[in-house]
Design a protein around this motif. Structure first.
Motif, PDB file in Angstrom:
ATOM      1  N   LEU A 134       0.835  -1.193   0.000  1.00 24.01           N
ATOM      2  CA  LEU A 134       0.000   0.000   0.000  1.00 24.01           C
ATOM      3  C   LEU A 134       0.872   1.247   0.000  1.00 24.01           C
ATOM      4  N   ALA A 135       1.932   1.227   0.810  1.00 28.00           N
ATOM      5  CA  ALA A 135       2.860   2.356   0.869  1.00 28.00           C
ATOM      6  C   ALA A 135       3.650   2.471  -0.436  1.00 28.00           C
ATOM      7  N   MET A 136       3.990   1.336  -1.041  1.00 21.58           N
ATOM      8  CA  MET A 136       4.711   1.372  -2.325  1.00 21.58           C
ATOM      9  C   MET A 136       3.884   2.075  -3.392  1.00 21.58           C
ATOM     10  N   VAL A 137       2.588   1.747  -3.436  1.00 20.91           N
ATOM     11  CA  VAL A 137       1.711   2.359  -4.437  1.00 20.91           C
ATOM     12  C   VAL A 137       1.593   3.861  -4.210  1.00 20.91           C
ATOM     13  N   ASP A 138       1.432   4.281  -2.946  1.00 21.32           N
ATOM     14  CA  ASP A 138       1.298   5.714  -2.662  1.00 21.32           C
ATOM     15  C   ASP A 138       2.595   6.467  -2.935  1.00 21.32           C
ATOM     16  N   PHE A 152      -2.700  -2.372 -11.443  1.00 24.63           N
ATOM     17  CA  PHE A 152      -3.512  -1.436 -12.221  1.00 24.63           C
ATOM     18  C   PHE A 152      -2.693  -0.207 -12.611  1.00 24.63           C
ATOM     19  N   ASN A 153      -1.988   0.385 -11.632  1.00 30.63           N
ATOM     20  CA  ASN A 153      -1.191   1.576 -11.919  1.00 30.63           C
ATOM     21  C   ASN A 153      -0.092   1.275 -12.921  1.00 30.63           C
ATOM     22  N   TYR A 170       5.804   0.428  -8.514  1.00 28.33           N
ATOM     23  CA  TYR A 170       4.626  -0.291  -8.991  1.00 28.33           C
ATOM     24  C   TYR A 170       4.969  -1.746  -9.310  1.00 28.33           C
ATOM     25  N   HIS A 171       6.136  -1.955  -9.949  1.00 31.30           N
ATOM     26  CA  HIS A 171       6.570  -3.314 -10.263  1.00 31.30           C
ATOM     27  C   HIS A 171       6.751  -4.134  -8.979  1.00 31.30           C
ATOM     28  N   LYS A 172       7.340  -3.518  -7.973  1.00 32.03           N
ATOM     29  CA  LYS A 172       7.576  -4.230  -6.723  1.00 32.03           C
ATOM     30  C   LYS A 172       6.257  -4.582  -6.049  1.00 32.03           C
ATOM     31  N   LEU A 183       4.325  -8.466  -5.537  1.00 33.03           N
ATOM     32  CA  LEU A 183       3.840  -8.969  -4.252  1.00 33.03           C
ATOM     33  C   LEU A 183       2.325  -9.173  -4.255  1.00 33.03           C
ATOM     34  N   GLY A 184       1.702  -8.990  -5.416  1.00 34.55           N
ATOM     35  CA  GLY A 184       0.286  -9.299  -5.564  1.00 34.55           C
ATOM     36  C   GLY A 184      -0.682  -8.173  -5.328  1.00 34.55           C
ATOM     37  N   ASP A 185      -0.196  -6.934  -5.240  1.00 36.71           N
ATOM     38  CA  ASP A 185      -1.105  -5.822  -4.968  1.00 36.71           C
ATOM     39  C   ASP A 185      -1.883  -5.445  -6.231  1.00 36.71           C
TER      40      ASP A 185
END
Length: 356
Positions: free
Chosen positions: A149-153, A184-185, A171-173, A177-179
């Motif tokens: 969640l923090a990676m996406v933000d 999507f991003n 985003y790749h990372k 991990l399945g996010d």
């Protein structure tokens, strides 16, 4: 009343569903996460490249202990990877399983606090002044503790500031991990990259994987790609309609509008005016401007002038210029008391909650 062919123009613009997708800075609803289930699929859609076929995996609780295995003995690194995309509620629940899990998930619980502070700094919430540098610092610290969640933000902050390479890396990372939001991003990024040629096929691949995980924004964008023939070998309206319907059932307003059109004209779904009306009203009640206009016209054609003019007034206030003339024609047929009630209802109207 004579209907216009789909897609039609109301105020000189195409369907409101057609603007390019936006990077998602929001996480999906926690309840949707709890009830989301995915299964391994062995059927490859014709529009996914055979060498890049994606399989979504899920662990069934019913099969967790068939062989007598003990999940409390999972290595810390495996457990944290499984929980990397957990929200606060799921993380708290998992932490209560046993002391081993509580210890292993401590970094992710810390990441949730950092994520909360990051959002406060980014949006200026809870008495905190907006500070993008502090927001990014908090997100990166949460990402370092393993939270997708923090990676996406953090990736979103990088993307919006023009640092596309760092955004893509995060985003790749998160996707690895399945996010689903990370996937999507990543799809949106591949669709919009300007530093190098955009890669629609790669975008569709990521939209598909996120859509399979139940992410409604990805389901909608995948449907658009199939509808428009972007990143796929050919237009497939049946497949597009299927994903529009999934996104609509998940609460995505733009998908509700398109599903209504599909049912209305028999495009990808069997024609059904009843279901078309149902989804058009659902979109209208959730604030979709064109749906309010269309639903108002339908009510007008059925003779329900009062309800029709309420929806047309809402569409007019939202900028749907095509609704103005019809609304004024109906208002002339209503009493002064009814006209006043229309304005009162429009003033009090609030959109129903949605997933958009």
């Amino acid at each position: 009343m004579k209907r216009r062919p789909w897609p039609f123009r109301s105020n000189g613009s195409r369907l409101s569903t057609l603007p390019p997708p936006k990077i998602d800075g929001r996480k999906e609803d926690e309840r949707a996460r709890k009830h989301r289930t995915t299964k391994i699929t062995t059927i490859r859609p014709s529009w996914i490249s055979p060498c890049r076929q994606i399989h979504s995996r899920s662990i069934s609780s019913s099969s967790a202990s068939k062989d007598g295995g003990d999940f409390t003995a999972l290595p810390y690194d495996v457990l944290t990877k499984i929980a990397a995309s957990f929200g606060v509620a799921d993380l708290r629940t998992a932490s209560l399983v046993c002391k081993s899990w509580c210890d292993a998930l401590r970094p992710l619980r810390e990441a949730m606090l950092l994520l909360r502070w990051g959002k406060r700094f980014k949006h200026g919430r809870d008495g905190v002044r907006p500070n993008l540098d502090k927001a990014l610092d908090s997100f990166l610290k949460g990402a370092a503790r393993g939270s997708t969640l923090a990676m996406v933000d953090a990736g979103l902050v990088y993307w919006e500031s023009g640092n596309k390479d760092k955004a893509m890396a995060l985003y790749h990372k998160a996707a690895a991990l399945g996010d689903p939001a990370g996937k999507f991003n990543l799809g949106v990024a591949y669709m919009q990259l300007q530093a190098e040629p955009a890669n629609p096929k790669e975008a569709v691949r990521w939209f598909y994987e996120s859509a399979m995980a139940g992410y409604v924004r990805a389901q909608y964008q995948l449907a658009l790609c199939l509808h428009q023939g972007r990143g796929v070998d050919h237009i497939d309206m049946q497949e597009a309609a299927k994903w529009y319907l999934k996104a609509a059932e998940g609460g995505y307003v733009r998908a509700m509008y398109n599903v209504s059109l599909c049912y209305s004209f028999g495009e990808g779904l069997r024609q059904s005016h009843r279901l078309a009306r149902k989804w058009m009203k659902s979109a209208a009640d959730r604030g979709h401007t064109k749906a309010q206009f269309e639903h108002g016209l339908a009510l007008f054609s059925e003779g329900d002038l009062f309800k029709a003019v309420v929806y047309l007034e809402l569409a007019t206030r939202a900028g749907e210029t095509a609704a103005v003339h019809v609304k004024n024609v109906i208002l002339q047929q209503l009493s002064e008391t009814s006209r006043d009630r229309v304005l009162v209802l429009a003033d009090k109207w609030r959109a129903l909650p949605s997933g958009s």
